[in-house]
Design a protein around this motif. Structure first.
Motif, PDB file in Angstrom:
ATOM      1  N   ASP A  80      55.293  35.813  11.085  1.00  0.00           N
ATOM      2  CA  ASP A  80      55.053  37.364  11.356  1.00  0.00           C
ATOM      3  C   ASP A  80      55.163  38.448  12.802  1.00  0.00           C
ATOM      4  O   ASP A  80      55.081  37.965  13.826  1.00  0.00           O
ATOM      5  N   ASP A  81      55.501  39.398  12.214  1.00  0.00           N
ATOM      6  CA  ASP A  81      56.174  40.241  13.581  1.00  0.00           C
ATOM      7  C   ASP A  81      56.986  39.646  14.515  1.00  0.00           C
ATOM      8  O   ASP A  81      56.645  39.398  15.355  1.00  0.00           O
ATOM      9  N   THR A  90      50.439  41.268   7.183  1.00  0.00           N
ATOM     10  CA  THR A  90      49.467  40.243   7.891  1.00  0.00           C
ATOM     11  C   THR A  90      48.768  39.920   7.019  1.00  0.00           C
ATOM     12  O   THR A  90      48.336  38.557   7.059  1.00  0.00           O
TER      13      THR A  90
HETATM   14 MG   LIG Z   1      50.624  42.877  10.778  1.00  0.00          MG
END
Ligand SMILES: [Mg+2]
Ligand SMILES: Nc1ncnc2c1ncn2[C@@H]1O[C@H](COP(=O)(O)OP(=O)(O)O)[C@@H](O)[C@H]1O
Length: 363
Positions: free
Chosen positions: A310-311, A37
């Motif tokens: 992200d994710d 991240t």
């Molecule tokens: Mg992360």
């Protein structure tokens, strides 16, 4: 638009790290807490001057150090653009093609970015302020004048609030009326901008959500201006409400009328998403919004923005994952973080392993 190279110095858990990205899909894989991240955050910071996660730059500096430096090489409209963001002695310095840039707002929007973060789920479940923030941030990417409008509006709010709180009763009403005139003028423009943007984004995200849910669910999004779904009705009511509520505003020392209290309403199959949507459905709503935004930027700017996910894959069922990966194939560049368990079957341009603040290219 795409990022070709990124160089981080003392940013988060990166001491000194260089990465070269490719066009197409770039996957950053690694276990939790390794720095995936942080990479997306650095790119986002470089392009917007803001972190997605924190307000204080100090937190972005590698522990024990006193400055961070981010360098990025970008490509947009067949031109190369180098950007630098330095933070030292509690000061920010931004450089474009090695030349210091006075105002960041002059630059923001040159390279567009769409960022999906798990924190965005708060947009569905959280309060209206989160949804207004989404709207304003994204309108700004397409129309930089919106920022000035918001700043001016906030100044008026500030002045009016101070007046409501002041103890001087004489001439209060006439002074409030002066601020109300400006509040009406600026507020109406903000309402129009937000309404227009919502119309566009609602139509696109509805189509995307429909596909994403294999035709099972219908997403509808409405901007509620002063409590009205119909914008003309809201604008008609605005001056009347300002007048009507003035007494109450003076009594409660609070500003009760204006777009600073507006909201976006999400519904799935006619039911409030804020109350009923599951975690996976919330994620799908936010994802549909972001993909819709991507398309809108593409249409307005003639080039796809840089997409940072992200994710995103966790909590999406296999069908939704496949749809997403299919959707992003034509995009110029996307950076996706994931844990290795989620490795997709799609064609990937570059695969990186992230391990304790070090990045290794696998293919
Ligand atoms: Mg992360
Ligand atoms: N200012 C900082 N200095 C050094 N390390 C940091 C700093 N801020 C966060 N970290 C570290 O970064 C890691 C989290 O990175 P992150 O990119 O969020 O992980 P993930 O790979 O799960 O996305 C944690 O190990 C955290 O301790």
């Amino acid at each position: 638009m795409e990022i070709a190279k990124l160089y981080l110095q003392n940013f988060r858990n990166y001491k000194n790290e260089k990465i070269q990205f490719s066009s197409g899909i770039n996957v950053l894989q690694g276990q939790n807490g390794q720095g995936k991240t942080n990479i997306l955050e650095a790119i986002y910071y470089l392009l917007t001057g803001k972190s997605y996660r924190v307000r204080k730059e100090q937190e972005l500096i590698f522990w024990g150090e006193n400055a961070f430096h981010i360098f990025g090489d970008f490509l947009a409209y067949e031109r190369r653009l180098s950007l630098e963001s330095h933070y030292l002695d509690k000061r920010k310095i931004v450089k474009i093609n090695h030349v210091p840039c006075k105002k960041l707002s002059d630059f923001v929007g040159t390279i567009n970015v769409v960022f999906f973060s798990p924190d965005d789920l708060i947009m569905v479940k959280g309060g209206p302020a989160e949804r207004r923030r989404f709207l304003d941030l994204h309108i700004t990417q397409l129309n930089s004048r919106h920022v000035h409008l918001l700043n001016d509006y906030n100044k008026v709010l500030h002045q009016k609030a101070a007046l409501l709180k002041s103890s001087i009763q004489t001439s209060k009403v006439s002074n409030i009326e002066i601020w109300n005139e400006q509040l009406l003028d600026l507020g109406s423009k903000i309402i129009r901008n937000r309404w227009r943007f919502t119309q566009i984004i609602a139509k696109k995200s509805k189509e995307i959500y429909y596909q994403l849910s294999s035709g099972e669910e219908e997403l509808s999004i409405n901007y509620l201006a002063l409590g009205h779904q119909d914008v003309e009705e809201a604008l008609h009511e605005f001056p009347i409400l300002l007048e009507e509520k003035m007494k109450q505003e003076i009594e409660r020392q609070m500003i009760l009328v204006g777009p600073h209290r507006d909201d976006l309403n999400f519904q799935l199959n006619g039911k409030s998403a804020r109350i009923y949507a599951s975690q996976g459905q919330q994620r799908s709503i936010v994802l549909s919004l972001k993909l819709a935004e991507l398309e809108v930027i593409y249409q307005e700017k003639g080039e796809y923005p840089l997409l940072l996910l992200d994710d995103v894959l966790s909590e999406l069922d296999i069908f939704r994952r496949e749809y997403l990966l299919e959707f992003i194939q034509p995009i110029r560049q996307a950076l996706i973080t994931m844990t290795s368990a989620e490795k997709p079957s799609t064609e990937i341009a570059s695969l990186f392993q992230v391990d304790k603040g070090h990045i290794g290219r696998i293919n």
